[in-house]
Design a protein around this motif. Structure first.
Motif, short mmCIF file in Angstrom:
data_model
loop_
_atom_site.label_atom_id
_atom_site.label_comp_id
_atom_site.label_asym_id
_atom_site.label_seq_id
_atom_site.Cartn_x
_atom_site.Cartn_y
_atom_site.Cartn_z
N GLU A 65 -4.32 -3.15 -5.16
CA GLU A 65 -3.35 -3.55 -6.02
C GLU A 65 -3.22 -4.49 -6.86
OE1 GLU A 65 -6.68 -7.37 -4.38
OE2 GLU A 65 -6.21 -7.53 -2.70
N THR A 91 -6.95 0.23 5.63
CA THR A 91 -8.71 -0.49 5.01
C THR A 91 -8.14 -1.57 4.67
OG1 THR A 91 -9.68 0.78 4.39
CG2 THR A 91 -9.40 1.60 6.02
N ASP A 92 -9.11 -2.70 5.07
CA ASP A 92 -9.29 -3.92 3.74
C ASP A 92 -9.60 -3.39 2.68
OD1 ASP A 92 -8.80 -5.75 5.57
OD2 ASP A 92 -10.02 -5.99 5.91
N GLU A 93 -10.20 -2.43 1.97
CA GLU A 93 -10.82 -1.72 1.62
C GLU A 93 -9.63 -0.71 0.29
OE1 GLU A 93 -12.26 -1.40 4.26
OE2 GLU A 93 -13.54 -2.76 3.13
N GLU A 94 -9.17 -0.21 1.63
CA GLU A 94 -8.10 0.86 0.66
C GLU A 94 -6.74 -0.03 0.84
OE1 GLU A 94 -8.53 4.78 3.48
OE2 GLU A 94 -7.18 3.07 4.56
N TYR A 95 -6.08 -1.23 0.59
CA TYR A 95 -5.68 -2.42 0.24
C TYR A 95 -5.28 -2.52 -1.39
CZ TYR A 95 -2.65 -2.72 4.37
OH TYR A 95 -1.20 -2.56 5.61
N ALA A 96 -7.08 -3.29 -0.39
CA ALA A 96 -7.84 -3.32 -2.44
C ALA A 96 -7.55 -2.86 -3.71
CB ALA A 96 -9.16 -4.23 -2.00
N GLU A 97 -7.64 -1.25 -3.25
CA GLU A 97 -7.82 -0.49 -4.43
C GLU A 97 -6.17 -0.38 -4.73
OE1 GLU A 97 -10.19 4.06 -4.91
OE2 GLU A 97 -9.56 3.09 -2.85
N HIS A 134 0.56 -1.28 -0.17
CA HIS A 134 -0.11 0.00 -0.08
C HIS A 134 0.74 1.16 -0.22
CE1 HIS A 134 -2.52 3.09 1.82
NE2 HIS A 134 -3.17 2.86 1.07
#
Length: 219
Positions: free
Chosen positions: A123, A115-121, A104
């Protein structure tokens, strides 16, 4: 590179030490005096790729260079220096045969974790850079980076509990990569620093260059 999509082919650019592939983060949530993001840094033709977590834990929010400023970041940098990959000032060093980046890359306010969503964004940005570097040895630092690398670049994540003390400095064969996890330096006990230094030195002394898709070391 735009924030909305990745180009179909990312060329290896060797004359840029920081952000060699022109990544642009999709958001800016940084504090006023911090960099928007801490981009990949080092030798774009490297065989060794050190993967950190995010700027708040491994550093670079003000310098723009991974593995600076924080205790954990500087401990990783010192290992890289000892094995001969790094030289020069701590905050603007030269890397040879080594590249650094974060799962990240964006800075976040008030020292909070992604957040998990920020990590996913992010990737897709991390994956694009890792594949463009195309190193032989991946060295993820800490549980989050290790989990990401084992899930995406090996078929062996299901075989391991994410016990970083047990995984530290261990060889794990991946899909075209050899993965050597590094426990967070703040959690190192006696011998942990020496173990990762010795592992990297042993790889350098061997014929570590792998046949892509086989991921073996010889020697």
């Amino acid at each position: 590179m735009t924030s909305g999509r990745l180009p179909p082919c990312v060329k290896n650019v060797t004359d840029r030490t920081s952000n060699p592939f022109g990544l642009r983060p999709p958001f800016d949530r940084s504090d006023p005096d911090d960099r928007t993001a801490v981009f990949g840094y080092g030798d774009a033709n490297a065989d060794f790729h050190v993967v950190g977590d995010y700027p708040g834990v491994h550093g670079g929010e003000t310098t723009g260079v991974p593995f600076t400023e924080t205790e954990d970041g500087l401990a990783v940098q010192d290992v890289v220096r000892e094995v001969g990959f790094a030289s020069g000032p701590r905050n603007e060093l030269a890397l040879e045969n080594c590249f650094w980046s974060y799962v990240h890359m964006c800075s976040l306010p008030n020292g909070r974790r992604p957040t998990d969503e920020e990590y996913a964004e992010l990737e897709r940005f991390f994956d694009a850079e890792l594949r463009a570097i195309n190193a032989h040895i991946l060295l993820p630092v800490g549980a989050r980076a290790t989990d990401r690398v084992l899930r995406e670049y090996t078929t062996q994540r299901h075989r391991f509990d994410l016990d970083m003390a047990a995984l530290h400095a261990r060889d794990i064969r991946g899909r075209g990569f050899l993965v050597v996890p590094i426990q967070e330096p703040v959690e190192w006990t006696d011998g942990d620093r020496e173990a990762i230094v010795s592992k990297i030195e042993a790889l350098l002394a061997s014929d570590y260059r792998q046949t892509k898709g086989v991921a073996t070391t010889v020697g």
